[in-house]
Design a protein around this motif. Sequence first.
Motif, PDB file in Angstrom:
ATOM      1  N   VAL A   1       0.827  -1.208   0.000  1.00  0.00           N
ATOM      2  CA  VAL A   1       0.000   0.000   0.000  1.00  0.00           C
ATOM      3  C   VAL A   1       0.863   1.260   0.000  1.00  0.00           C
ATOM      4  N   GLN A   2       2.060   1.150  -0.557  1.00  0.00           N
ATOM      5  CA  GLN A   2       2.916   2.331  -0.688  1.00  0.00           C
ATOM      6  C   GLN A   2       2.188   3.383  -1.535  1.00  0.00           C
ATOM      7  N   PRO A   3       2.045   4.616  -1.060  1.00  0.00           N
ATOM      8  CA  PRO A   3       1.394   5.638  -1.888  1.00  0.00           C
ATOM      9  C   PRO A   3       2.061   5.747  -3.246  1.00  0.00           C
ATOM     10  N   ALA A   4       1.232   5.927  -4.262  1.00  0.00           N
ATOM     11  CA  ALA A   4       1.748   5.972  -5.629  1.00  0.00           C
ATOM     12  C   ALA A   4       2.417   7.311  -5.885  1.00  0.00           C
ATOM     13  N   SER A   5       3.679   7.412  -5.526  1.00  0.00           N
ATOM     14  CA  SER A   5       4.412   8.651  -5.706  1.00  0.00           C
ATOM     15  C   SER A   5       5.887   8.339  -5.850  1.00  0.00           C
ATOM     16  N   SER A   6       6.540   9.028  -6.752  1.00  0.00           N
ATOM     17  CA  SER A   6       7.981   8.863  -6.916  1.00  0.00           C
ATOM     18  C   SER A   6       8.744   9.885  -6.092  1.00  0.00           C
ATOM     19  N   ASP A   7       8.015  10.717  -5.360  1.00  0.00           N
ATOM     20  CA  ASP A   7       8.619  11.760  -4.540  1.00  0.00           C
ATOM     21  C   ASP A   7       9.443  11.112  -3.437  1.00  0.00           C
ATOM     22  N   LEU A   8      10.724  11.463  -3.366  1.00  0.00           N
ATOM     23  CA  LEU A   8      11.602  10.897  -2.349  1.00  0.00           C
ATOM     24  C   LEU A   8      11.056  11.126  -0.949  1.00  0.00           C
ATOM     25  N   ALA A   9      10.350  12.221  -0.743  1.00  0.00           N
ATOM     26  CA  ALA A   9       9.833  12.532   0.586  1.00  0.00           C
ATOM     27  C   ALA A   9       8.936  11.417   1.114  1.00  0.00           C
ATOM     28  N   TYR A  10       8.262  10.696   0.237  1.00  0.00           N
ATOM     29  CA  TYR A  10       7.326   9.657   0.670  1.00  0.00           C
ATOM     30  C   TYR A  10       7.967   8.276   0.761  1.00  0.00           C
ATOM     31  N   LYS A  11       9.278   8.206   0.557  1.00  0.00           N
ATOM     32  CA  LYS A  11       9.961   6.922   0.686  1.00  0.00           C
ATOM     33  C   LYS A  11       9.864   6.432   2.131  1.00  0.00           C
ATOM     34  N   LEU A  12       9.344   5.230   2.310  1.00  0.00           N
ATOM     35  CA  LEU A  12       9.165   4.679   3.650  1.00  0.00           C
ATOM     36  C   LEU A  12      10.492   4.140   4.168  1.00  0.00           C
ATOM     37  N   MET A  13      10.876   4.556   5.366  1.00  0.00           N
ATOM     38  CA  MET A  13      12.112   4.088   5.971  1.00  0.00           C
ATOM     39  C   MET A  13      11.837   3.006   7.023  1.00  0.00           C
ATOM     40  N   TYR A  14      10.860   3.243   7.892  1.00  0.00           N
ATOM     41  CA  TYR A  14      10.498   2.293   8.953  1.00  0.00           C
ATOM     42  C   TYR A  14       9.004   2.381   9.202  1.00  0.00           C
ATOM     43  N   TRP A  15       8.473   1.397   9.906  1.00  0.00           N
ATOM     44  CA  TRP A  15       7.101   1.492  10.401  1.00  0.00           C
ATOM     45  C   TRP A  15       6.981   0.640  11.652  1.00  0.00           C
ATOM     46  N   TRP A  16       5.999   0.985  12.481  1.00  0.00           N
ATOM     47  CA  TRP A  16       5.735   0.264  13.720  1.00  0.00           C
ATOM     48  C   TRP A  16       4.291   0.513  14.114  1.00  0.00           C
ATOM     49  N   HIS A  17       3.856  -0.083  15.216  1.00  0.00           N
ATOM     50  CA  HIS A  17       2.526   0.189  15.756  1.00  0.00           C
ATOM     51  C   HIS A  17       2.670   1.037  17.011  1.00  0.00           C
ATOM     52  N   ASP A  18       1.767   1.993  17.175  1.00  0.00           N
ATOM     53  CA  ASP A  18       1.801   2.779  18.410  1.00  0.00           C
ATOM     54  C   ASP A  18       1.223   1.948  19.557  1.00  0.00           C
TER      55      ASP A  18
END
Length: 276
Positions: free
Chosen positions: A146-163
Amino acid sequence: MSRPLTRSAIVFLPVMALSVAAALPIAPAAHADGITTGPVCQLQDCSADFGFFDLSGADYAVGSDISASQLTAQQVPLSAVDANASGNQPTWDEGTIYDGTLDAQTAEELAVPNDGVLPVPGTADDTGDPSAAPVPAISPADDGGVQPASSDLAYKLMYWWHDGKGVRINYRHGNSGWGNYKVVNKHNLNYLVSFMTTRYPAPGERIQESSSSIVYRTKVYHVVCKGWWIFRSCKITKKVWVRAIVNPKVKGVITTWAEGYVRAPSWIKSAINLRA
């Protein structure tokens, strides 16, 4: 010629010795895991200087003593404290405090994040499913399709977790206005601090301001240990609130900063109970 000791002096000496012995603290017993119940690093000649995050909702007063057992309760690894005390600590700068721009800075940080144009209509958002199978505390880039459809480097996912409530938190590259770029370059923090703040907010400090903004706050303490052996003592010298703002639908972590600072003290991002 020296005078002989009087009877009163002869009686006084052993009494004084007993008094001194009674005043000395008794070395604490060790648990099965080798952790002692007294102040940390008490059996070696060393000085410690470190930070730790509050994980349990406890509230320590600045100036109060803190023992090894209290640090253990906060999941602070005492081996790390000892390594720190042996001289392996980073530079403990005191950060850059706000000047006359406090109001403008606060207004900027507290602004409700803009959802932008992502995700593209017809695609899934990237909030994740809190009921999904457990994942590691912090996972590398994996949007689960479900990565947002964008080539913008700003939206590159580095990590994720649950709060702390199971809501997925994405941590993206960002730019000068949000994300990792802002957290690191403007506020001298890192993704681990963002994780700790969102995973372990203080009681009542996870506030859903809107559908696009969740605000988290938690406490981090600065500790200084001095002395040697049974005379070892550790004190809380500073308490700093850390705040994180998250846009759960698209951008993820907008910013994380230490309240009262533009650039946070380095001991915050080097806290010894940060977990990867």
